[in-house]
Enzyme design. Structure first.
Site, PDB file in Angstrom:
ATOM      1  N   GLU A 150       0.885  -1.166   0.000  1.00 53.27           N
ATOM      2  CA  GLU A 150       0.000   0.000   0.000  1.00 53.27           C
ATOM      3  C   GLU A 150       0.919   1.210   0.000  1.00 53.27           C
ATOM      4  O   GLU A 150       1.462   1.585   1.039  1.00 53.27           O
ATOM      5  CB  GLU A 150      -0.899  -0.030   1.250  1.00 53.27           C
ATOM      6  CG  GLU A 150      -1.815  -1.236   1.328  1.00 53.27           C
ATOM      7  CD  GLU A 150      -2.930  -1.213   0.288  1.00 53.27           C
ATOM      8  OE1 GLU A 150      -3.238  -0.137  -0.253  1.00 53.27           O
ATOM      9  OE2 GLU A 150      -3.500  -2.288  -0.001  1.00 53.27           O
TER      10      GLU A 150
ATOM     11  N   CYS B 296      -2.176   9.508   2.664  1.00 50.17           N
ATOM     12  CA  CYS B 296      -1.736   8.899   1.398  1.00 50.17           C
ATOM     13  C   CYS B 296      -2.683   9.244   0.253  1.00 50.17           C
ATOM     14  O   CYS B 296      -2.259   9.361  -0.887  1.00 50.17           O
ATOM     15  CB  CYS B 296      -1.633   7.391   1.562  1.00 50.17           C
ATOM     16  SG  CYS B 296      -3.152   6.638   2.157  1.00 50.17           S
TER      17      CYS B 296
HETATM   18  P1  NAD Z   1       8.172   4.797   4.965  1.00 48.46           P
HETATM   19  O1  NAD Z   1       8.202   4.011   3.714  1.00 48.46           O
HETATM   20  O2  NAD Z   1       9.355   5.671   5.260  1.00 48.46           O
HETATM   21  O3  NAD Z   1       8.043   3.835   6.241  1.00 48.46           O
HETATM   22  C1  NAD Z   1       7.046   2.829   6.349  1.00 48.46           C
HETATM   23  C2  NAD Z   1       7.552   1.693   7.193  1.00 48.46           C
HETATM   24  O4  NAD Z   1       8.710   1.149   6.582  1.00 48.46           O
HETATM   25  C3  NAD Z   1       7.957   2.081   8.614  1.00 48.46           C
HETATM   26  O5  NAD Z   1       7.365   1.171   9.513  1.00 48.46           O
HETATM   27  C4  NAD Z   1       9.459   1.933   8.628  1.00 48.46           C
HETATM   28  O6  NAD Z   1       9.919   1.426   9.868  1.00 48.46           O
HETATM   29  C5  NAD Z   1       9.716   0.921   7.547  1.00 48.46           C
HETATM   30  N1  NAD Z   1      11.035   1.023   6.903  1.00 48.46           N
HETATM   31  C6  NAD Z   1      11.789   2.134   6.722  1.00 48.46           C
HETATM   32  N2  NAD Z   1      12.924   1.798   6.055  1.00 48.46           N
HETATM   33  C7  NAD Z   1      12.872   0.486   5.799  1.00 48.46           C
HETATM   34  C8  NAD Z   1      13.738  -0.445   5.135  1.00 48.46           C
HETATM   35  N3  NAD Z   1      14.893  -0.081   4.602  1.00 48.46           N
HETATM   36  N4  NAD Z   1      13.332  -1.733   5.039  1.00 48.46           N
HETATM   37  C9  NAD Z   1      12.162  -2.129   5.568  1.00 48.46           C
HETATM   38  N5  NAD Z   1      11.318  -1.286   6.204  1.00 48.46           N
HETATM   39  C10 NAD Z   1      11.662  -0.009   6.331  1.00 48.46           C
HETATM   40  O7  NAD Z   1       6.815   5.606   4.937  1.00 48.46           O
HETATM   41  P2  NAD Z   1       6.300   6.703   5.957  1.00 48.46           P
HETATM   42  O8  NAD Z   1       7.120   7.929   5.815  1.00 48.46           O
HETATM   43  O9  NAD Z   1       6.134   6.124   7.305  1.00 48.46           O
HETATM   44  O10 NAD Z   1       4.831   6.976   5.343  1.00 48.46           O
HETATM   45  C11 NAD Z   1       4.595   7.859   4.301  1.00 48.46           C
HETATM   46  C12 NAD Z   1       4.359   7.136   2.985  1.00 48.46           C
HETATM   47  O11 NAD Z   1       3.402   6.121   3.160  1.00 48.46           O
HETATM   48  C13 NAD Z   1       3.782   8.061   1.921  1.00 48.46           C
HETATM   49  O12 NAD Z   1       4.393   7.777   0.688  1.00 48.46           O
HETATM   50  C14 NAD Z   1       2.304   7.682   1.890  1.00 48.46           C
HETATM   51  O13 NAD Z   1       1.659   7.967   0.674  1.00 48.46           O
HETATM   52  C15 NAD Z   1       2.377   6.226   2.151  1.00 48.46           C
HETATM   53  N6  NAD Z   1       1.124   5.742   2.707  1.00 48.46           N
HETATM   54  C16 NAD Z   1       0.355   4.889   1.968  1.00 48.46           C
HETATM   55  C17 NAD Z   1      -0.861   4.442   2.459  1.00 48.46           C
HETATM   56  C18 NAD Z   1      -1.760   3.511   1.674  1.00 48.46           C
HETATM   57  O14 NAD Z   1      -2.694   2.958   2.260  1.00 48.46           O
HETATM   58  N7  NAD Z   1      -1.507   3.284   0.398  1.00 48.46           N
HETATM   59  C19 NAD Z   1      -1.281   4.855   3.721  1.00 48.46           C
HETATM   60  C20 NAD Z   1      -0.474   5.716   4.450  1.00 48.46           C
HETATM   61  C21 NAD Z   1       0.732   6.142   3.948  1.00 48.46           C
END
Ligand code: NAD
Length: 467
Positions: free
Chosen positions: A216, A250
């Protein structure tokens, strides 16, 4: 990374697997009870959730936490509880004429242990929302909350430990290194919600175990106001969708396509809406802050670049708490600027004028497929044309954000905005194995086609190879 942490999360996975093996097909009552416990975990502690999330954000409106996190979670629980028995029932499937002696059905079996990775922007809904579908489908779950929200993550862990055994649901806290190790665990399914860039890494890690993933992700969700639709009316819904959680949603409208001659009217209407939503007399409480200094830097850089290139920017002057950002409208930015190339994820809204609807649809088509599309029109022919000629995860027509709250619609992205969808029955199916079962009734028709081949086999072959 600390090898003790890797061993611990591997041990939790093993304990959950062992527990699953002892109870591979939980009955309806067991699943109902688990769903009820999710509800208590959220609702009985609503005030704690509002406080923890607000402290992590700097300021997050209590109303937003109730309206955008707890309310949709409770709605999805009510929906799941109401339909669960029907979802668990085997589905009868048809048989073709040569196989009338075969009774076909699909049974939805739990997968086992599902990993849930959560971003920071909706820490309750995006952890517990998927958990509803995962537990309804009879699985166990391990949840990795975001390291950016320490209080909310600690609260999630504390409450999950109070309402669930470790073998049912476990919360694993930790930084990016723990998140990377988590994504490399051999889950039976991994749901990741977050950015497209991290989604790529998570999918690569999961591929080593052939763990199926649901991603997502994010993207630039456009709002298209058609020439027939009053911009003042559209402005109200767009302002709402954009400023909830200060744009850190998002599916927030990322930019707006507006008929060229209505650009000024839209910008005035949006500014007026921003002010009326967050009046000065209301204090700073209802407008959320940005999470992390990096977000403010990124948006400021985007605005500075546009200013340097001569683009007009109008900012609102609503009351903002420390760490917050005034909403800004960017009028007619160039397509190759930062704000038009990257997901905005904040209270900045580019307004992009178009001359014809064809131009506007082409603009959307030529960009990566977004998570959501918002279309404002009362013209049915135009609605059909816009839907046919664009692709996006979901669509709301004449509103914003609403599709995510519909329990009977699949929710998810397409292309770079995601892979796979969940919510309601689609979520139940996402976290189940649809096992096709063919049962021979009285006579096995394959016996007619077995060697040695004679006249009947030849006749049968003729019949079965018909066009
Ligand atoms: P992010 O990708 O930075 O982090 C998400 C998760 O990934 C966190 O739990 C983090 O601990 C983990 N993570 C970070 N680095 C990692 C790695 N190298 N390997 C594995 N896991 C890792 O996202 P964010 O900043 O927390 O959220 C914002 C983003 O999420 C935006 O792009 C937004 O559009 C998207 N989003 C999508 C939805 C949806 O339902 N499609 C909902 C909310 C947010």
């Amino acid at each position: 990374m600390d090898t003790a942490v890797t061993e611990t999360i591997e041990q939790i996975l093993k304990r959950q697997r062992d527990a699953f093996d002892c109870e591979p097909m939980p009955d309806h009552a067991t699943r109902r009870d688990r769903l009820d416990r999710i509800g208590r975990l959220a609702k009985a502690h609503a005030a704690e959730w509002c406080d923890a999330i607000s402290r992590d954000f700097g300021n997050r409106s209590r109303h937003e936490t109730l309206q955008l996190e707890i309310a949709p979670l409770m709605a999805s629980l009510r929906h799941a509880r109401w339909h669960l028995r029907g979802w668990m029932r085997p589905e009868r499937r048809s048989s073709s004429i040569e196989f009338l002696q075969i009774a076909n059905r699909v049974e939805y079996q739990p997968l086992g242990v599902v990993g849930i990775m959560v971003p920071w922007n909706y820490p309750l809904l995006l952890a517990l929302g998927p958990l509803v579908d995962v537990l309804a489908a009879g699985n166990r779950a391990m949840i990795k909350p975001s390291e950016l929200l320490p209080e909310s993550s600690a609260l999630l862990k504390r409450l999950v430990e109070r309402y669930f055994s470790l073998e049912e649901v476990a919360v694993v806290e930790g930084g990016v290194d723990v998140a990377a190790a988590f994504s490399a665990l051999p889950f039976d399914h991994l749901l990741f919600t977050g950015s497209t860039a991290v989604g790529r890494k998570v999918m690569a890690a999961a591929a080593q175990n052939l763990t199926p993933v649901t991603l997502e992700l994010g993207g630039k969700s456009p709002a298209l106001i058609a020439p027939d639709y009053p911009v003042e009316e559209a402005a109200r819904d767009i302002a709402f969708g954009k400023l909830m959680n200060a744009g850190q949603t998002c599916i927030a409208p990322d930019y707006v396509l507006v008929p060229r001659e209505k650009l000024d009217a839209l910008s005035q209407a949006l500014l007026a809406r921003f002010k009326s939503f967050y009046p000065r007399s209301g204090g700073t409480g209802d407008y959320s802050t940005l999470v992390g200094a990096r977000a403010l830097d990124r948006l400021t850089r985007g605005l500075d670049e546009c200013r340097a290139r001569g683009v007009s920017i109008v900012t609102s002057d609503i009351p903002v708490a420390a760490g917050g950002m005034q909403p800004a409208l960017v009028l007619d930015p160039p397509a190759d600027c930062l704000l038009m190339e990257e997901e905005i994820f904040g209270p900045v809204l580019p307004l992009v004028p178009y001359d014809t609807v064809e131009d506007a649809l082409r603009f959307i088509r030529q960009r990566p497929r977004p998570l959501a599309l918002y279309l404002f029109t009362r013209d049915n022919a135009l609605e059909r044309k816009a839907l046919a000629e664009t692709r996006s995860g979901n669509v709301t027509i004449n509103g914003t954000l609403l599709h995510i709250a519909q329990n009977d619609l699949p929710f998810g992205g397409v292309g770079p905005s995601g892979m796979g969808f969940y919510h309601g029955f689609d979520g139940f199916k996402r976290f189940s194995h649809a096992r096709g079962i063919a049962r021979v009734r009285l006579f096995n028709p394959a016996r007619l086609a077995m060697p040695p081949y004679g006249r009947i086999a030849a006749l049968l072959a003729r019949f079965m190879t018909r066009g």
